[in-house]
Design an enzyme around this catalytic site. Sequence first.
Site, mmCIF file in Angstrom:
data_model
loop_
_atom_site.group_PDB
_atom_site.id
_atom_site.type_symbol
_atom_site.label_atom_id
_atom_site.label_comp_id
_atom_site.label_asym_id
_atom_site.label_seq_id
_atom_site.Cartn_x
_atom_site.Cartn_y
_atom_site.Cartn_z
ATOM 1 N N ARG A 1 0.828 -1.232 0.000
ATOM 2 C CA ARG A 1 0.000 0.000 0.000
ATOM 3 C C ARG A 1 0.853 1.269 0.000
ATOM 4 O O ARG A 1 0.456 2.280 0.591
ATOM 5 C CB ARG A 1 -0.946 0.024 1.200
ATOM 6 C CG ARG A 1 -2.027 -1.031 1.164
ATOM 7 C CD ARG A 1 -3.208 -0.521 0.368
ATOM 8 N NE ARG A 1 -4.294 -1.485 0.360
ATOM 9 C CZ ARG A 1 -5.428 -1.338 1.047
ATOM 10 N NH1 ARG A 1 -5.626 -0.274 1.778
ATOM 11 N NH2 ARG A 1 -6.357 -2.244 0.970
ATOM 12 N N ARG B 1 -2.821 6.641 1.502
ATOM 13 C CA ARG B 1 -3.341 7.828 2.178
ATOM 14 C C ARG B 1 -2.371 8.520 3.113
ATOM 15 O O ARG B 1 -2.695 9.580 3.628
ATOM 16 C CB ARG B 1 -4.615 7.455 2.943
ATOM 17 C CG ARG B 1 -5.771 7.186 2.026
ATOM 18 C CD ARG B 1 -6.996 6.752 2.803
ATOM 19 N NE ARG B 1 -6.797 5.412 3.341
ATOM 20 C CZ ARG B 1 -7.732 4.728 4.000
ATOM 21 N NH1 ARG B 1 -8.906 5.269 4.235
ATOM 22 N NH2 ARG B 1 -7.490 3.528 4.438
ATOM 23 N N ARG C 1 -7.225 12.444 -3.984
ATOM 24 C CA ARG C 1 -8.357 11.770 -3.374
ATOM 25 C C ARG C 1 -9.521 12.738 -3.162
ATOM 26 O O ARG C 1 -10.681 12.358 -3.250
ATOM 27 C CB ARG C 1 -7.896 11.212 -2.023
ATOM 28 C CG ARG C 1 -8.876 10.299 -1.381
ATOM 29 C CD ARG C 1 -8.218 9.677 -0.175
ATOM 30 N NE ARG C 1 -9.117 8.709 0.408
ATOM 31 C CZ ARG C 1 -9.874 8.945 1.455
ATOM 32 N NH1 ARG C 1 -9.831 10.116 2.056
ATOM 33 N NH2 ARG C 1 -10.671 8.011 1.915
ATOM 34 N N ASP D 1 -7.047 -2.043 -7.302
ATOM 35 C CA ASP D 1 -7.626 -2.683 -6.125
ATOM 36 C C ASP D 1 -7.946 -4.132 -6.450
ATOM 37 O O ASP D 1 -8.162 -4.481 -7.617
ATOM 38 C CB ASP D 1 -8.901 -1.956 -5.673
ATOM 39 C CG ASP D 1 -9.199 -2.269 -4.210
ATOM 40 O OD1 ASP D 1 -8.630 -1.608 -3.332
ATOM 41 O OD2 ASP D 1 -9.950 -3.225 -3.953
ATOM 42 N N TYR E 1 -15.430 -10.497 0.445
ATOM 43 C CA TYR E 1 -16.121 -9.236 0.148
ATOM 44 C C TYR E 1 -17.392 -9.470 -0.661
ATOM 45 O O TYR E 1 -18.403 -8.791 -0.461
ATOM 46 C CB TYR E 1 -15.184 -8.278 -0.603
ATOM 47 C CG TYR E 1 -14.109 -7.715 0.299
ATOM 48 C CD1 TYR E 1 -14.404 -6.711 1.221
ATOM 49 C CD2 TYR E 1 -12.806 -8.196 0.255
ATOM 50 C CE1 TYR E 1 -13.431 -6.204 2.070
ATOM 51 C CE2 TYR E 1 -11.824 -7.702 1.097
ATOM 52 C CZ TYR E 1 -12.142 -6.700 2.007
ATOM 53 O OH TYR E 1 -11.175 -6.207 2.845
HETATM 54 O O1 CP3 Z 1 0.013 -1.377 -2.535
HETATM 55 C C1 CP3 Z 1 -0.273 -0.394 -3.274
HETATM 56 O O2 CP3 Z 1 0.215 0.730 -3.105
HETATM 57 C C2 CP3 Z 1 -1.185 -0.646 -4.446
HETATM 58 C C3 CP3 Z 1 -2.536 -0.340 -4.199
HETATM 59 C C4 CP3 Z 1 -3.506 -1.252 -3.498
HETATM 60 C C5 CP3 Z 1 -4.757 -0.753 -3.081
HETATM 61 N N1 CP3 Z 1 -5.516 -1.796 -2.669
HETATM 62 C C6 CP3 Z 1 -5.162 0.659 -3.132
HETATM 63 C C7 CP3 Z 1 -6.177 1.110 -2.174
HETATM 64 C C8 CP3 Z 1 -3.491 -2.617 -3.230
HETATM 65 C C9 CP3 Z 1 -2.381 -3.616 -3.421
HETATM 66 C C10 CP3 Z 1 -4.780 -2.955 -2.724
HETATM 67 C C11 CP3 Z 1 -5.194 -4.324 -2.395
HETATM 68 C C12 CP3 Z 1 -6.369 -4.526 -1.546
HETATM 69 N N2 CP3 Z 1 -7.589 -3.912 -1.621
HETATM 70 C C13 CP3 Z 1 -6.436 -5.512 -0.531
HETATM 71 C C14 CP3 Z 1 -5.338 -6.470 -0.188
HETATM 72 C C15 CP3 Z 1 -4.258 -5.840 0.599
HETATM 73 C C16 CP3 Z 1 -4.616 -5.530 2.018
HETATM 74 O O3 CP3 Z 1 -4.354 -4.394 2.424
HETATM 75 O O4 CP3 Z 1 -5.102 -6.422 2.711
HETATM 76 C C17 CP3 Z 1 -7.721 -5.429 0.041
HETATM 77 C C18 CP3 Z 1 -8.249 -6.285 1.178
HETATM 78 C C19 CP3 Z 1 -8.441 -4.434 -0.666
HETATM 79 C C20 CP3 Z 1 -9.857 -4.008 -0.473
HETATM 80 C C21 CP3 Z 1 -9.869 -2.613 -0.005
HETATM 81 N N3 CP3 Z 1 -9.693 -1.506 -0.837
HETATM 82 C C22 CP3 Z 1 -9.941 -2.143 1.332
HETATM 83 C C23 CP3 Z 1 -10.149 -2.997 2.560
HETATM 84 C C24 CP3 Z 1 -9.809 -0.737 1.292
HETATM 85 C C25 CP3 Z 1 -9.755 0.243 2.451
HETATM 86 C C26 CP3 Z 1 -11.057 0.886 2.745
HETATM 87 C C27 CP3 Z 1 -10.885 2.014 3.772
HETATM 88 O O5 CP3 Z 1 -11.764 2.872 3.788
HETATM 89 O O6 CP3 Z 1 -9.903 2.024 4.501
HETATM 90 C C28 CP3 Z 1 -9.654 -0.388 -0.057
HETATM 91 C C29 CP3 Z 1 -9.452 0.970 -0.590
HETATM 92 C C30 CP3 Z 1 -8.081 1.273 -1.032
HETATM 93 N N4 CP3 Z 1 -7.386 0.517 -1.931
HETATM 94 C C31 CP3 Z 1 -7.306 2.397 -0.655
HETATM 95 C C32 CP3 Z 1 -6.114 2.307 -1.385
HETATM 96 C C33 CP3 Z 1 -4.985 3.278 -1.395
HETATM 97 C C34 CP3 Z 1 -7.716 3.497 0.334
HETATM 98 C C35 CP3 Z 1 -9.018 4.131 0.043
HETATM 99 C C36 CP3 Z 1 -8.964 5.488 -0.638
HETATM 100 O O7 CP3 Z 1 -7.917 5.909 -1.126
HETATM 101 O O8 CP3 Z 1 -10.017 6.135 -0.714
#
Ligand code: CP3
Length: 342
Positions: A25, A29, A38, A74, A151
């Site tokens: 990640r 953020r 964002r 994602d 999910y």
């Molecule tokens: O690693 C990186 O920099 C690449 C980007 C990346 C994102 N999601 C961007 C993201 C990667 C590799 C993921 C994978 C992902 N997405 C996973 C597996 C990795 C992990 O952390 O367990 C999972 C479970 C998801 C599903 C998901 N997407 C979740 C649980 C969330 C967070 C929701 C929250 O409100 O906190 C997201 C959103 C997300 N994906 C964000 C980012 C940077 C943050 C939300 C935003 O920017 O608005």
Amino acid sequence: MLKNDLLIKALKGEEVARPPVWMMRQAGRYLPEFMQLRDQYDFFTRCQTPELAAEITLQPIKRFPLDAAIIFSDILVIPQALGMNFTMPEGIGPFLADPIRTLQDVENLIDPDVEEALGYVYDAMDITKKELDNSIPLIGFAGSPWTILCYAVEGRGSKSFDKAKAFCFQNPKAAHLLLEKITKTTIEYLTKKVDHGANVIQIFDSWGGMLSPADYDEFSWPYIEQIVNEISKLVPVTVFAKGCWFALEKMADSKASALGVDWTIKPQIARDLTGFKKTLQGNFDPSRLLSPPEVIQSMVKEMIDDFGTYKYIANLGHGILPNIPVENAQAFIEAVVNYKRA
Ligand code: CP3
């Protein structure tokens, strides 16, 4: 061809002077420049707009001496391609209004043409590769079928994913059909990611640790292994299965090049379970990036001493948290880059 191929060397088990480093990640953020974008575009618009996804991918690369980029996207783009309309409402996270609950729901899913449904990811990768100009490797990724099922059935995040587990235990036929459909599309999706320049593929099994070892062997590992068997013919594959130390021994006999580990396992125990058959990646507690930079530096040194520089990729034990000061992320990365053996 890559100017910095430390990550590839570590994945292949070649000797390196210091381990490669990247952060799960890392495009996220905790970066002010990410927050600025964002505020302007919602989450899936950022994923679906190739120029934005490429720009976000490169943000951490411009700031820090990282040894790899990971494409901004994602894991939920796969269920979206299968016909599930996931959104990302503020303060809720991943959300699906009509989750999968029956065999009929699974049968109704689309069998997508990935190039058509997910072309925006490949376009983002093309732009990113051009900008990277072979400086460092680009990591492509997907969620594990089990983590996506979590999910798809739960419809949102959960502490226990009990609805997803109930679905598997009460309706195993539907669960396995769903896992098969996700697996098939994921293999097609990742194969094309390699065509578009992914040098490494990582599978995120973020919720594997919700399952007992026996249920892991039924609902998660066999599907990950199918993906690994196909994609490892093309590029090195890393499997990060959070909370799944119980499966490390078995994973060490798979075709994965590397296994990700979280911070709840001691490096020596992970080595004992995997016997140097695999490169290990991890496992700094993401919350420990809240310690002062000097403490982070000494903890990173200790972590590398414990894993060793051979067959090791320095990383966090899960994604970076939004409240981490940028200087602390920098201290983590620089401590690896400046690592010297005692
Ligand atoms: O690693 C990186 O920099 C690449 C980007 C990346 C994102 N999601 C961007 C993201 C990667 C590799 C993921 C994978 C992902 N997405 C996973 C597996 C990795 C992990 O952390 O367990 C999972 C479970 C998801 C599903 C998901 N997407 C979740 C649980 C969330 C967070 C929701 C929250 O409100 O906190 C997201 C959103 C997300 N994906 C964000 C980012 C940077 C943050 C939300 C935003 O920017 O608005």
